[in-house]
Design a protein around this motif. Structure first.
Motif, PDB file in Angstrom:
ATOM      1  N   HIS A   1       0.841  -1.196   0.000  1.00  0.00           N
ATOM      2  CA  HIS A   1       0.000   0.000   0.000  1.00  0.00           C
ATOM      3  C   HIS A   1       0.879   1.249   0.000  1.00  0.00           C
ATOM      4  O   HIS A   1       1.656   1.463   0.923  1.00  0.00           O
ATOM      5  CB  HIS A   1      -0.890   0.014   1.249  1.00  0.00           C
ATOM      6  CG  HIS A   1      -1.939  -1.054   1.248  1.00  0.00           C
ATOM      7  ND1 HIS A   1      -3.264  -0.803   0.966  1.00  0.00           N
ATOM      8  CD2 HIS A   1      -1.852  -2.386   1.477  1.00  0.00           C
ATOM      9  CE1 HIS A   1      -3.948  -1.941   1.042  1.00  0.00           C
ATOM     10  NE2 HIS A   1      -3.114  -2.910   1.351  1.00  0.00           N
TER      11      HIS A   1
ATOM     12  N   THR B   1      -5.948   3.197  -0.032  1.00  0.00           N
ATOM     13  CA  THR B   1      -5.859   1.981  -0.840  1.00  0.00           C
ATOM     14  C   THR B   1      -6.443   0.821  -0.038  1.00  0.00           C
ATOM     15  O   THR B   1      -6.359   0.790   1.183  1.00  0.00           O
ATOM     16  CB  THR B   1      -4.398   1.691  -1.207  1.00  0.00           C
ATOM     17  OG1 THR B   1      -3.588   1.896  -0.049  1.00  0.00           O
ATOM     18  CG2 THR B   1      -3.915   2.620  -2.300  1.00  0.00           C
TER      19      THR B   1
ATOM     20  N   ILE C   1       2.112  -1.591   4.594  1.00  0.00           N
ATOM     21  CA  ILE C   1       1.427  -0.303   4.497  1.00  0.00           C
ATOM     22  C   ILE C   1       2.448   0.798   4.740  1.00  0.00           C
ATOM     23  O   ILE C   1       2.975   0.952   5.846  1.00  0.00           O
ATOM     24  CB  ILE C   1       0.260  -0.242   5.495  1.00  0.00           C
ATOM     25  CG1 ILE C   1      -0.725  -1.369   5.137  1.00  0.00           C
ATOM     26  CG2 ILE C   1      -0.415   1.133   5.445  1.00  0.00           C
ATOM     27  CD1 ILE C   1      -1.971  -1.416   5.948  1.00  0.00           C
TER      28      ILE C   1
ATOM     29  N   ALA D   1       0.467   5.774   2.869  1.00  0.00           N
ATOM     30  CA  ALA D   1      -0.830   5.147   2.579  1.00  0.00           C
ATOM     31  C   ALA D   1      -1.845   5.449   3.676  1.00  0.00           C
ATOM     32  O   ALA D   1      -2.375   4.543   4.332  1.00  0.00           O
ATOM     33  CB  ALA D   1      -0.653   3.645   2.411  1.00  0.00           C
TER      34      ALA D   1
ATOM     35  N   ALA E   1      -5.274   3.360   4.577  1.00  0.00           N
ATOM     36  CA  ALA E   1      -5.239   2.061   3.890  1.00  0.00           C
ATOM     37  C   ALA E   1      -5.957   0.998   4.707  1.00  0.00           C
ATOM     38  O   ALA E   1      -6.003   1.070   5.936  1.00  0.00           O
ATOM     39  CB  ALA E   1      -3.792   1.643   3.657  1.00  0.00           C
TER      40      ALA E   1
ATOM     41  N   ASN F   1      -6.790  -3.393   4.870  1.00  0.00           N
ATOM     42  CA  ASN F   1      -6.595  -4.748   4.340  1.00  0.00           C
ATOM     43  C   ASN F   1      -7.466  -5.731   5.106  1.00  0.00           C
ATOM     44  O   ASN F   1      -7.628  -5.622   6.304  1.00  0.00           O
ATOM     45  CB  ASN F   1      -5.132  -5.191   4.482  1.00  0.00           C
ATOM     46  CG  ASN F   1      -4.980  -6.713   4.326  1.00  0.00           C
ATOM     47  OD1 ASN F   1      -4.976  -7.454   5.307  1.00  0.00           O
ATOM     48  ND2 ASN F   1      -4.910  -7.175   3.100  1.00  0.00           N
TER      49      ASN F   1
END
Ligand SMILES: Nc1ncnc2c1ncn2[C@@H]1O[C@H](COP(=O)(O)OP(=O)(O)OP(=O)(O)O)[C@@H](O)[C@H]1O
Ligand SMILES: [Mg+2]
Lengths: 250, 479
Positions: free
Chosen positions: B347, B352, B376, B380, B383, B385
């Motif tokens: 990232h 993102t 990350i 980022a 971000a 996930n």
């Protein structure tokens, strides 16, 4: 009378423990047989032996179904031949959609019988009535098989499978345990719906309640790996009053 | 008890192990500058490409094979491999394709002939046998939309500006040992360019087939999705049953510009070898995508059932703001197969997002390892996930291992990881069998249930293929 299943001198063990010790039992076609007996007597072991569960090793005796010995038959073949067991503790299978499972099982049977398979739409139509009768929510069939089902929901799901597969010999291992009043009525109704004078029931239970609903023809008492008494429905009241110790082996 | 039946159920015969009986031209085994010069000449490549290849060879010679993965295999002798094999006759149109190749593709379930007429669902196919692309279908129709879909060899000759700009831009020439080897000796592969704002009008597919004996397959795929474009690309592969190991070292680079999207699906069915680990493909693959532009998206879906050894980590570099990376994987190891596979999500851009769904299935002596990295960067901000790694064990001689790594410099980043390991129990199988379902069907039913999240990502036709493949791999000789 015509006998659909005959169990003779059956001896069987699980692990190192001999559990069935020369058991005899005859199932009359079209009748409702109830089996009662103390905890650990071997009732579930008997039902597992009939359906060919891998835990059980048959040491002696025989089980014949429609005149043929089935002790060496694969479990799936016994099922396809019409023997159904509603498990005392149905297992959970994550990720396997309940409806998909039911349709696969039904189509396996139809194929075995040389009938055409049902498509998804036909299957859903068939299912809808059963669900209503059993008081099952429709999301039960889109969930994973038995996963996270409550005890009572699992039992209803067993009955749903029985209704769909229309077996000939139906073994119900404590179908009534853990059911609330409404569920017991719904499940009994499901069972009564399957009674057509040809199908045969083997109902394992500890309670007379369910027997009031489904009206058994015979009561068998299983104790220490043997059937020690067979009588009519009047035996239930006697058992309730005096317990199993009062029963003398015939 | 049930183990015996289970092994039978999961030792599926490899159905695609036939050999295409065609005349092949192969270079003698060995790798040096003259091999590279030979390949480059065969491909009628311009000088600049040859120079890049030679540079890659020099770098590769200074590198050593990596051994950090949880894989155990006999060492590869790179000098005993032949680096180029091609069906003898040159092919210009489908009518000239050797009927034996067409027949072989029929057997694989891919009819090149049909591709000519098929209306409705259109799938453009590039078929690669050993080192060359034998036929790309539908090129003309694609051209109308400005889509370039051709073999990488053609692209090097006909679209040098795109190739020069993007090749090695995502996977640098000497990124890793196998990528460097590929950069030096890559023989064919697919090139795709989707122009600005174009939704590719059909699914694009490449089918790779290793056929010749003792050869390696080193294909290279390069896909560029220009701004606002969209493409769904699928690859499949198979190889004949052979007692020797064969090496497959591929590189795939994806470039996704602003607002564009690439969906990349793989059904990998290289020959897995036998239950004693004899034969089978060594599959060392570098796949990487860069979401270069804002709001771009890449999605890797892989169903890995073949190969003796799999070493593969399709990765996403999420550079553009709001870009999205996804990885959906089913990896099956049965017989004596070993897989070390997973993904990397890097990232970089703001907001993102990445998703990782990995399903590992191990049976018999199979060993399955998930290895994933979520990184990350400080840039980022926002971000996110989500990772889910599930393992399913069938029988008791197989193994599953999970190595999730997380490096996060953004303290606000949201990272969620879930992992489960489950076993198909005898009790579950018995329940299904008591309802008249055969043991094989019962196994496959449980396995399909386990893979559902991944299969649902595949395009329809491929989902069907993936299911069928899984059945073949796990069910043995049913039907
Ligand atoms: N897998 C097993 N391993 C060891 N012993 C077992 C196993 N299954 C059953 N048994 C034993 O066999 C005996 C009979 O068990 P079974 O389940 O048949 O009893 P049951 O009559 O169904 O009892 P309940 O009314 O409590 O359900 C018990 O003593 C039980 O502990
Ligand atoms: Mg019991």
């Amino acid at each position: 009378m015509s006998t659909v299943m005959k169990i003779e001198n059956l001896e069987a063990k699980i692990g190192d423990k001999k559990i069935l010790k020369g058991l005899n039992l005859e199932l009359e076609a079209g009748k409702v047989h109830a089996i009662m007996g103390p905890n650990g007597a071997g009732k579930s072991t008997l039902s597992k032996t009939i359906v060919g569960h891998y835990d059980v090793e048959v040491l002696g005796g025989d089980i014949t179904y429609k005149g043929k010995s089935i002790v060496d038959m694969d479990a799936e073949e016994r099922a396809l031949e019409g023997i159904f067991l509603s498990f005392q503790h149905p297992v959970e299978i994550p990720g396997v959609n309940n409806a998909y499972f039911l349709r696969t099982a039904l189509n396996a049977k139809r194929k075995y019988e040389g009938k055409e398979e049902l498509n998804a739409a036909e299957f859903l139509r068939l299912m809808k009535n059963h669900l209503e009768m059993l008081g099952m929510k429709s999301d039960m069939i889109s969930r994973s098989l038995n996963e996270g089902f409550s005890g009572g929901e699992k039992k209803r799901n067993e009955i749903l499978q029985m209704l769909i597969l229309e077996p000939e010999v139906i073994i119900l291992d404590e179908i009534d345990s853990g059911l609330d009043i409404d569920a017991l009525r719904a499940v009994s109704e499901g069972i009564n719906k399957m009674k057509d004078g040809k199908r045969t029931f083997l109902v394992i239970t500890h309670y007379s309640r369910i027997l009031d609903y489904i009206e058994p023809d015979y009561i068998h008492v299983l104790k220490d790996g043997k059937v020690i008494k067979t009588a009519g429905p009047e035996l239930v009241a006697q058992l309730e009053e005096h317990g199993y110790d009062a029963i003398e082996e015939e | 008890m049930a183990n015996e039946g289970l092994d039978k159920a999961v030792s599926g015969e490899y159905a695609l192990g036939f050999e295409i009986d065609i005349e092949t031209e192969t270079v003698p085994p060995g790798l040096d500058e003259s091999t590279i010069a030979f390949i480059s000449k065969k491909k009628e490549e311009p000088e600049w490409m040859l120079e890049l290849r030679l540079k890659a060879l020099k770098k590769w010679e200074t590198m050593t094979e990596p051994h950090w993965a949880k894989l155990d295999y006999t060492p590869i002798n790179y000098q005993s491999i032949s680096y180029f094999a091609a069906p003898k006759e040159q092919i210009d149109s489908l009518d000239e394709v050797d009927p034996k190749i067409l027949e072989a593709y029929e057997k694989l379930g891919i009819s090149l002939e049909e591709q000519k007429q098929l209306a409705g669902v259109k799938v453009a196919v590039d078929a690669v046998v050993d080192s060359v692309s034998v036929k790309t279908t539908y090129s003309e129709e694609l051209e109308k939309h400005g889509v370039i879909f051709c073999s990488i060899s053609d692209a090097i000759r006909e679209h040098p500006e795109l190739v020069k700009k993007y090749m090695f831009s995502v996977v640098p020439m000497a990124d890793n040992y196998f990528a460097a080897l590929n950069s030096a000796v890559f023989t064919d592969g697919t090139f795709v360019y989707i122009p600005k704002g174009v939704r590719c009008p059909m699914e694009l597919s490449t089918y790779f087939r290793i056929n010749a004996l003792n050869t390696g397959q080193f294909e290279r795929t390069l896909i560029i999705a220009d701004e606002g474009s969209h493409v769904s690309y699928n690859e499949g592969c198979s190889a004949p049953t052979r007692g020797e190991h064969q090496l497959h070292a591929a590189v795939v680079e994806l470039i996704i510009l602003k607002d564009a999207e690439i969906k990349y699906s793989t059904i990998q069915n290289w020959y897995p070898g036998d239950e004693n680990g004899k034969g089978g493909i060594y599959n060392f693959v570098t796949k990487r995508a860069i979401c270069e532009g804002d709001n771009s998206k890449v999605s890797w879906t892989q169903v890995e059932t073949g190969s003796a050894i799999t070493w593969k980590y399709p990765s996403c570099i999420l550079k553009g703001d709001n870009s999205v990376g996804e990885f959906y994987s089913v990896a099956v190891t049965t017989l004596a197969q070993q897989a070390d596979t997973g993904t990397k999500m890097i990232h970089i851009g703001k907001n993102t997002r990445s998703t990782i769904i990995s399903k590992g299935i191990s049976a018999m002596k199979g060993q399955n390892t998930y290895r994933g990295l979520v990184k990350i960067n400080a840039s980022a901000v926002g971000a996110r996930n989500y990772s889910e790694c599930d393992s399913l064990l069938i029988g008791s001689n197989c193994g599953a291992h999970t190595f999730p790594y997380l490096e996060s410099k953004d303290t606000q980043g949201q990272v969620e990881h879930e992992a489960t390991t489950s076993k198909i129990s005898d009790e579950q199988l018995f329940y299904l069998r008591q309802r008249g379902i055969t043991e094989e069907d019962a196994v496959s039913m449980i396995v399909h249930g386990f893979c559902k999240q991944v299969f649902s990502q595949l395009p329809m036709e491929y989902a069907v293929e993936a299911k069928a493949l899984l059945e073949l791999t796990l069910e043995g000789s049913v039907g």
